[in-house]
Design an enzyme around this catalytic site. Structure first.
Site, PDB file in Angstrom:
ATOM      1  N   THR A   1      12.884  13.060  19.469  1.00  0.00           N
ATOM      2  CA  THR A   1      12.894  11.712  18.922  1.00  0.00           C
ATOM      3  C   THR A   1      14.038  10.886  19.495  1.00  0.00           C
ATOM      4  O   THR A   1      15.130  11.417  19.760  1.00  0.00           O
ATOM      5  CB  THR A   1      13.021  11.756  17.388  1.00  0.00           C
ATOM      6  OG1 THR A   1      13.270  10.435  16.888  1.00  0.00           O
ATOM      7  CG2 THR A   1      14.163  12.648  16.952  1.00  0.00           C
TER       8      THR A   1
ATOM      9  N   TYR B   1      17.098  15.357  10.001  1.00  0.00           N
ATOM     10  CA  TYR B   1      15.907  15.385  10.860  1.00  0.00           C
ATOM     11  C   TYR B   1      16.307  15.248  12.331  1.00  0.00           C
ATOM     12  O   TYR B   1      15.943  16.083  13.171  1.00  0.00           O
ATOM     13  CB  TYR B   1      14.935  14.267  10.473  1.00  0.00           C
ATOM     14  CG  TYR B   1      13.920  13.968  11.537  1.00  0.00           C
ATOM     15  CD1 TYR B   1      12.991  14.934  11.924  1.00  0.00           C
ATOM     16  CD2 TYR B   1      13.909  12.731  12.199  1.00  0.00           C
ATOM     17  CE1 TYR B   1      12.066  14.670  12.931  1.00  0.00           C
ATOM     18  CE2 TYR B   1      12.986  12.468  13.195  1.00  0.00           C
ATOM     19  CZ  TYR B   1      12.073  13.442  13.563  1.00  0.00           C
ATOM     20  OH  TYR B   1      11.171  13.183  14.561  1.00  0.00           O
TER      21      TYR B   1
END
Length: 274
Positions: A96, A118
């Site tokens: 990401t 995350y």
């Protein structure tokens, strides 16, 4: 070499469905992984006889990760290591753009400062790929279009509001903060494309746009205004966050479907009230 056979984790997901369709269209045999990536026996069975792995499976909710940090590291890092230990020749990992933490125009050498569990778990998994598997890491920015159903994403929510499926949306500040958007089909093409590139880290983005740009695009495409409630800007909001994709483009990849109105139109046409 005959037809390539590739194991895909997370194939049920938004990106996974697009990757599977792109891979099949490219003549690749897709093997769907149906188990838990932390399950050694399931992984061993899944990788048997494959030429590569596209690892999309994992946990991906930022707010949830704060409360379930241990589980996020267990799944996102432990599961990745479990796949890597089998030594599959081609390994492509979905990461990401949030690993950077900072703003501006970001290339793959920009400092990484993950701001939540995350992003931190994704960065740790990247390091596992780098040191254990020597695979490819794709850092995805804001994936959109293609019938996305995550209403926390700005394009999806704006289309849902215009269609009357959602009551409205909040816009923080003046709506000029810029983010990088990329159509899910262009993301899928990137995954299939890099299966042959060896190793490395690549940003996957395409189009810079602000929230105000998105709302204007939805109005143009749908012919309907998007009711929005203006709220004070979030403290510390990054005014610009864009992906430098020159490294990926140098390998021959190009976005085809990621112009803002094209992404919005593609999403809008999947709305029940469109």
């Amino acid at each position: 070499m005959g037809r390539m056979r590739v194991l895909v984790t997370g194939w049920r997901g938004y990106v996974g469905r697009a990757v599977e369709a792109e891979a099949v269209g490219a003549g690749i045999e897709v093997v769907r992984f149906a188990g838990d990536v932390r399950d050694e026996a399931a992984v061993r069975a899944g990788v048997r006889g494959v030429d590569g792995v596209v690892h999309l499976g994992g946990l991906a909710r930022v707010r949830e990760s704060v409360e379930r940090a241990r589980e996020y590291f267990d799944v996102n890092v432990g599961g990745t290591l479990n796949l890597l230990r089998h030594g599959v020749e081609r390994f492509v990992f979905a990461s990401t753009g949030s690993v950077y933490g900072g703003g501006g125009v970001l290339d793959e050498d920009s400092p990484v400062r993950p701001a939540n569990p995350y992003a931190a778990s994704k960065l740790a998994a990247e390091e596992a790929v780098r040191w254990v598997g020597h695979g490819v890491v794709l850092r995805l920015f804001n994936v959109a279009g293609g019938g996305d159903r995550d209403d926390t994403r700005v394009i999806t929510r704006a289309c849902g509001v215009a269609a009357g499926r959602l009551p409205g949306m909040d816009v923080y500040g003046d709506g000029t903060a810029v983010r990088d958007f990329v159509h899910v089909r262009d993301v899928a093409r990137a995954f299939v494309h890099v299966l042959a590139t060896g190793d490395g880290v690549y940003n996957v983005g395409a189009t810079s746009a602000s929230v105000a740009d998105v709302l204007a695009s939805v109005a143009r495409v749908s012919g309907r205004e998007v009711p929005a409630t203006r709220k004070p800007a979030n403290p510390g909001e990054i005014p610009e966050l864009r992906a430098d994709t020159s490294r990926l483009r140098a390998t021959g990849w190009r976005p085809r479907d990621s112009a803002l109105d094209d992404v919005v139109r593609d999403q809008w046409l999947t709305e029940p009230g469109a």
